[in-house]
Design a protein around this motif. Structure first.
Motif, PDB file in Angstrom:
ATOM      1  N   HIS A   1       7.535   8.200  -0.176  1.00 13.22           N
ATOM      2  CA  HIS A   1       6.373   7.633   0.141  1.00 13.22           C
ATOM      3  C   HIS A   1       6.691   7.158   0.835  1.00 13.22           C
ATOM      4  O   HIS A   1       7.437   6.578   0.994  1.00 13.22           O
ATOM      5  CB  HIS A   1       6.521   6.843  -1.992  1.00 13.22           C
ATOM      6  CG  HIS A   1       6.809   7.817  -3.299  1.00 13.22           C
ATOM      7  ND1 HIS A   1       5.480   7.663  -3.609  1.00 13.22           N
ATOM      8  CD2 HIS A   1       7.702   8.076  -3.634  1.00 13.22           C
ATOM      9  CE1 HIS A   1       5.508   8.646  -5.083  1.00 13.22           C
ATOM     10  NE2 HIS A   1       6.899   8.470  -4.853  1.00 13.22           N
TER      11      HIS A   1
ATOM     12  N   GLN B   1      -5.159   9.386   4.297  1.00 11.68           N
ATOM     13  CA  GLN B   1      -6.105   7.742   3.934  1.00 11.68           C
ATOM     14  C   GLN B   1      -6.565   7.785   2.427  1.00 11.68           C
ATOM     15  O   GLN B   1      -6.996   6.569   1.984  1.00 11.68           O
ATOM     16  CB  GLN B   1      -7.648   8.076   4.282  1.00 11.68           C
ATOM     17  CG  GLN B   1      -8.581   8.302   5.736  1.00 11.68           C
ATOM     18  CD  GLN B   1      -7.370   7.691   7.042  1.00 11.68           C
ATOM     19  OE1 GLN B   1      -7.791   6.353   6.223  1.00 11.68           O
ATOM     20  NE2 GLN B   1      -6.949   8.314   7.623  1.00 11.68           N
ATOM     21  N   SER B   2      -5.346   8.328   1.836  1.00 21.30           N
ATOM     22  CA  SER B   2      -5.605   7.912   0.567  1.00 21.30           C
ATOM     23  C   SER B   2      -3.631   6.534   0.353  1.00 21.30           C
ATOM     24  O   SER B   2      -3.148   7.125  -0.686  1.00 21.30           O
ATOM     25  CB  SER B   2      -4.639   9.386  -0.743  1.00 21.30           C
ATOM     26  OG  SER B   2      -3.521   9.943  -0.070  1.00 21.30           O
ATOM     27  N   TRP B   3      -4.477   5.354   0.894  1.00 22.24           N
ATOM     28  CA  TRP B   3      -3.505   4.784   0.688  1.00 22.24           C
ATOM     29  C   TRP B   3      -3.770   3.957  -0.860  1.00 22.24           C
ATOM     30  O   TRP B   3      -4.779   3.990  -1.255  1.00 22.24           O
ATOM     31  CB  TRP B   3      -3.649   3.341   1.110  1.00 22.24           C
ATOM     32  CG  TRP B   3      -3.017   3.881   2.948  1.00 22.24           C
ATOM     33  CD1 TRP B   3      -3.731   4.806   3.608  1.00 22.24           C
ATOM     34  CD2 TRP B   3      -1.624   4.017   3.089  1.00 22.24           C
ATOM     35  NE1 TRP B   3      -2.710   4.976   4.787  1.00 22.24           N
ATOM     36  CE2 TRP B   3      -1.393   4.357   4.105  1.00 22.24           C
ATOM     37  CE3 TRP B   3      -0.189   3.476   2.545  1.00 22.24           C
ATOM     38  CZ2 TRP B   3      -0.351   4.567   4.955  1.00 22.24           C
ATOM     39  CZ3 TRP B   3       0.775   3.560   3.373  1.00 22.24           C
ATOM     40  CH2 TRP B   3       0.127   3.657   4.302  1.00 22.24           C
ATOM     41  N   THR B   4      -3.242   4.005  -1.754  1.00 21.15           N
ATOM     42  CA  THR B   4      -3.091   2.786  -3.408  1.00 21.15           C
ATOM     43  C   THR B   4      -2.628   1.821  -3.204  1.00 21.15           C
ATOM     44  O   THR B   4      -1.994   1.503  -2.426  1.00 21.15           O
ATOM     45  CB  THR B   4      -2.613   3.546  -3.669  1.00 21.15           C
ATOM     46  OG1 THR B   4      -2.163   5.430  -3.443  1.00 21.15           O
ATOM     47  CG2 THR B   4      -3.184   3.566  -5.355  1.00 21.15           C
TER      48      THR B   4
ATOM     49  N   LYS C   1       0.314  -1.627  -0.440  1.00 24.46           N
ATOM     50  CA  LYS C   1      -0.147   0.019  -0.130  1.00 24.46           C
ATOM     51  C   LYS C   1       0.744   0.968   0.233  1.00 24.46           C
ATOM     52  O   LYS C   1       1.488   1.560   1.060  1.00 24.46           O
ATOM     53  CB  LYS C   1      -1.212   0.173   1.159  1.00 24.46           C
ATOM     54  CG  LYS C   1      -2.509  -1.092   1.478  1.00 24.46           C
ATOM     55  CD  LYS C   1      -3.577  -0.984   2.093  1.00 24.46           C
ATOM     56  CE  LYS C   1      -2.306  -1.134   3.792  1.00 24.46           C
ATOM     57  NZ  LYS C   1      -2.769  -2.591   3.690  1.00 24.46           N
TER      58      LYS C   1
ATOM     59  N   LYS D   1       1.228   5.426  -0.038  1.00 25.17           N
ATOM     60  CA  LYS D   1       0.808   6.356   0.154  1.00 25.17           C
ATOM     61  C   LYS D   1       1.806   7.589  -0.147  1.00 25.17           C
ATOM     62  O   LYS D   1       3.351   7.867   0.255  1.00 25.17           O
ATOM     63  CB  LYS D   1       0.658   7.012   1.307  1.00 25.17           C
ATOM     64  CG  LYS D   1      -0.511   7.879   1.923  1.00 25.17           C
ATOM     65  CD  LYS D   1      -0.487   8.062   3.213  1.00 25.17           C
ATOM     66  CE  LYS D   1       0.514   7.576   4.547  1.00 25.17           C
ATOM     67  NZ  LYS D   1      -0.438   9.155   5.384  1.00 25.17           N
TER      68      LYS D   1
END
Lengths: 677, 151
Positions: free
Chosen positions: A404, A336-339, A327, A329
């Protein structure tokens, strides 16, 4: 007894007698396991010994010089390999013995794996290509024209650790300015601390290799036969160092030195060692250490350097070192913007794909995080928002720092990713400049046709005869006129100037010609002219063959025969002087194109005598024999190519067809000529 | 490992050699895989035929280091500048001796023919004081023939 963590993967069957013996403590398992590695090397040694025997037999059997040189080269390579394997075997035995001694002394089995924080850098491929060694001939030697060419056969032996490769053999004589080896040699498992040893061996190719040479010469040849460095190694290998197992030592004494064969012997001429610091993506020049001097028979005057391209591809740059789900970010973004991504660590980048399938499908990654020398990675403490550890990767993108944050599914995953990053950094620090960018290594295709450089031909042969001069236009015009006239003459008329191109029938043949030209029709034994629909006026002129000097009209009796059914074929004098491109030469060739007895329109199959009766159709193709054009002294040659067509009908262009194109074709070295003998 | 196989047969007055093969070492690029190649040769003896003033052999040659090798219809390797037999006259001395179209001539009476110009090749074959020429030729089909006979 099955032990999965053992790298040698040797297993001993349960319940077997061997297992029982081991349990009873009669044998240590290590004895059997270690011999498996030995047996690999032993197999290699056996293979090389067989190769060597083959090469020796070939050397004894062959009669050609270049075969002997090739065989001697194979022999040298085999010997070097054998010695490398033997010394490796020796080292392994010594290491085993040391291990046993250590074990016996503390009575415990030493752990198999080294300490965990001793990180080994990954291995890589090292390739060396385009080897070029400049030569430095003295002026006097270079321009010496008398005497035979002193030639030497040279080749290079390249060695990294246990891998030994040789290049092709190149013959060197004083017309060469550089020795070029076109081979690309790839060593697949090299560590960053590799040492690539380049050795240049040469052998004089004029010595008499018969067994009856002077004993002193033979003795000196045999003593230096293995080359200096090889001899040193030989002595080292033969040294009975720390206990070597009896069988192998015994074998060693039998193997080395190899059987003494009469034949060409290569000597070490120069050597150098290359290492990681010499690796670059372009050509570089390195110094050579030269052994030998001018007095040696195998001497080739080297300038003292070698140019080559030495490239390295560490595995960390070409292989995926780590992959898994992550994950990601970007710092500064929404907490909350975990990819969710599928990350792949390869080379100097961490590629992040949306899904694993994307990576397999070669779709472009969603984004890429650079992992290079300037990257800073640290594992952060437990993130208050999520419970797991996360990894922060910081890069400088043009003055701006971008961070990151990666988070893996579990602690173990995170740990593994950190391990992977550490390993990557270790590799990059060891492989240094090789990790900046991926260096290309072109693997040679197995049967690449060698690019033939025209070293043999002279510049003269490269020159295409320029036909765009005035003479050609004049003659072109004339030939065009002739063609028109042919058609016209079929109607019976012919302009007065046609006689220029016509030999009067019955012209007196010169005595010289009479000697050379068999005039009687019996020369055409099986070729009844009737079968030839395409007349060959040049037939007889072909008898005049290559004598470019003979410019007398040939006998014309067959001509007159031909005349009956081919008016337009007016001539056939073998007048032929292709030596100069002067106008009269061209005109005379137009007049009487002696084909020198060998003509073949190779594009048309011989049986196609069914050419159109109108000779106008028959366009001469490129391949004409042109022995006369290349040898103006062919008249002095003994038997001239005789010409007789032996009954196989060829398609021949008619005399009138003899356009300048024929001459051009003949003189153009780009055509593929054929001669009848 | 077979190294050199030379079979010599005597047929009456004429000595004919069967095609033989020679092992040629080659440089190694692949790790651990050294291949020794077989090259098959045949010796052919041609007695020249006298036709008037001329001695003929009854075949045609093409090739040479001064020729364009790409146009050679018989060579496998289109950079091969060797001398190839392009035509054999039916019933001529060459055909009788066993020469075939497409053969590559390696030697003539001991003279090398692999690095000669076209004209040099022609001259070596047409020397007036020689009645017999002994050629060393090679052809692809020989390899197959010998392989078949060995099986």
């Amino acid at each position: 007894m099955f032990c999965r963590t053992q790298t040698t993967r040797a297993t001993i069957a349960r319940g077997s007698a061997l297992e029982m013996e081991i349990r009873r403590g009669k044998f240590r398992r290590s004895v059997f396991l270690d011999t498996l590695q030995d047996s690999d090397i032993q197999k290699k040694i056996d293979h090389e010994i067989r190769m060597r025997d083959g090469a020796c037999k070939l050397l004894a059997a062959c009669s050609q010089r270049d075969q002997a040189l090739e065989a001697a080269k194979s022999l040298l390579t085999c010997n070097t390999r054998i010695m490398a394997y033997m010394s490796e075997l020796q080292r392994m035995k010594e290491a085993q013995v040391m291990q046993r001694v250590a074990r016996r002394s503390d009575g415990t089995r030493s752990s198999d794996a080294g300490p965990m924080d001793d990180r080994l850098p990954c291995k890589g491929k090292v390739a060396i290509s385009d080897l070029r060694i400049p030569l430095m001939w003295k002026d006097t030697e270079y321009f010496k024209n008398k005497g035979e060419l002193h030639r030497c056969a040279v080749f290079c032996l390249l060695q990294v650790g246990g891998e030994i490769h040789d290049t092709d053999m190149v013959m060197v004589d004083r017309t060469l300015t550089d020795i070029c080896f076109d081979n690309t040699i790839v060593f697949s498992e090299a560590s960053p601390g590799f040492e690539l040893r380049v050795e240049l061996y040469s052998c004089c190719s004029e010595e008499d290799y018969s067994a009856g040479s002077a004993p002193r010469k033979l003795a000196s040849k045999l003593s230096s036969s293995l080359g200096r460095s090889a001899g040193k190694k030989l002595r080292v290998a033969m040294d009975p160092g720390a206990c070597s197992p009896t069988s192998n030592a015994g074998a060693a004494t039998l193997l080395l030195p190899g059987p003494a064969v009469a034949g060409p012997k290569y000597h070490l001429l120069a050597h150098t060692s290359l290492s990681l610091s010499h690796v670059q993506d372009s050509f570089r020049t390195h110094d050579l250490s030269i052994s030998g001097n001018e007095e040696c028979s195998y001497w080739v005057p080297l300038y003292g350097s070698v140019c080559c391209r030495l490239a390295a591809q560490p595995h960390c740059m070409t292989q995926q070192m780590m992959s898994g789900c992550l994950k990601v970010k970007q710092l500064g973004g929404d907490p909350q913007s975990w990819t969710n991504v599928y990350g792949v660590l390869k080379g100097t980048n961490l590629f992040c794909y949306h899904r694993q399938e994307d990576m397999e499908a070669n779709v472009e990654p969603a984004f890429t995080i650079a992992i290079n020398k300037e990257t800073r990675i640290r594992a952060s403490e437990k993130d208050p928002h999520s419970k797991a550890q996360s990894i922060c990767i910081s890069n400088q993108y043009g003055g701006e720092e971008v961070t990151h944050t990666l988070s893996a599914d579990s602690r173990e995953e995170t740990h593994r990713w950190m391990e992977a990053f550490w390993q990557q950094f270790c590799d990059m620090s060891q492989w240094k400049q090789c990790c900046d960018d991926l260096m290309k290594i072109e693997l040679p295709s197995p049967r690449k046709p060698a690019l033939v450089t025209s070293k043999q031909g002279s510049l003269y042969h490269e020159i295409v005869i320029d036909t765009s001069d005035d003479i050609s236009t004049v003659t072109d015009i004339l030939t065009q006129r002739m063609q028109e006239l042919e058609l016209r003459s079929q109607l019976g008329t012919s302009p007065p100037w046609m006689s220029l191109f016509e030999e009067s029938p019955g012209g007196p043949p010169t005595p010289r010609l009479a000697r050379h030209i068999p005039r009687s029709p019996h020369r055409l034994p099986h070729s009844p002219l009737s079968s030839l629909r395409c007349p060959w006026p040049g037939l007889l002129s072909s008898d005049a063959s290559l004598t470019s000097d003979s410019d007398s009209p040939c006998s014309t009796s067959p001509c007159s025969r031909l005349r009956g059914w081919a008016e337009p074929l007016s001539l056939s004098s073998p007048r032929f002087r292709p030596r100069t491109l002067s106008l009269d030469a061209k005109l005379s060739t137009l007049r009487g194109r002696g084909y020198g007895g060998v003509l073949q329109c190779s594009c048309q199959p011989p049986s196609s005598s069914s050419l159109a009766p109108i000779p106008a159709e028959c366009v001469p193709q490129a391949t004409l024999s042109c022995s006369s054009s290349t040898s103006s002294n062919s008249s002095s040659e003994g038997s001239h190519s005789p010409s007789s067509l032996d009954g196989t009908p060829f398609s021949r262009p008619s005399s009138a067809r003899r356009s300048l194109r024929n001459l051009r074709a003949k003189l153009d070295p780009r055509n593929w000529l054929q001669s009848q003998v | 490992m077979v190294c050199a196989v030379i079979l010599l047969l005597n047929f009456g007055y004429q000595t004919m050699e069967m095609p033989f093969c020679i092992l040629k070492g080659s440089s190694v690029h692949d790790v651990g895989d050294s291949a020794l190649h077989f090259t098959f040769y045949q010796r052919i003896e041609i007695c020249k035929l006298r036709q008037g003033e001329h001695l003929i052999l009854g075949f045609s040659i093409g090739g040479g280091i001064d020729q364009d090798p790409g146009q050679n219809p018989f060579s496998e390797d289109k950079s091969d500048k060797g001398i190839y037999v392009t035509r054999v006259t039916p019933g001529g001395p060459a055909e009788v001796a066993g020469l075939m179209m497409g053969d590559k001539v390696m030697q003539v009476n001991g003279w090398d023919m692999t690095m000669v110009t076209h004209d040099q090749a022609r001259k070596r074959l047409t020397k007036k004081n020689e009645d017999i020429v002994r050629l060393l030729v090679t052809r692809k089909s020989l390899e197959q023939a010998v392989r078949h006979s060995m099986m």
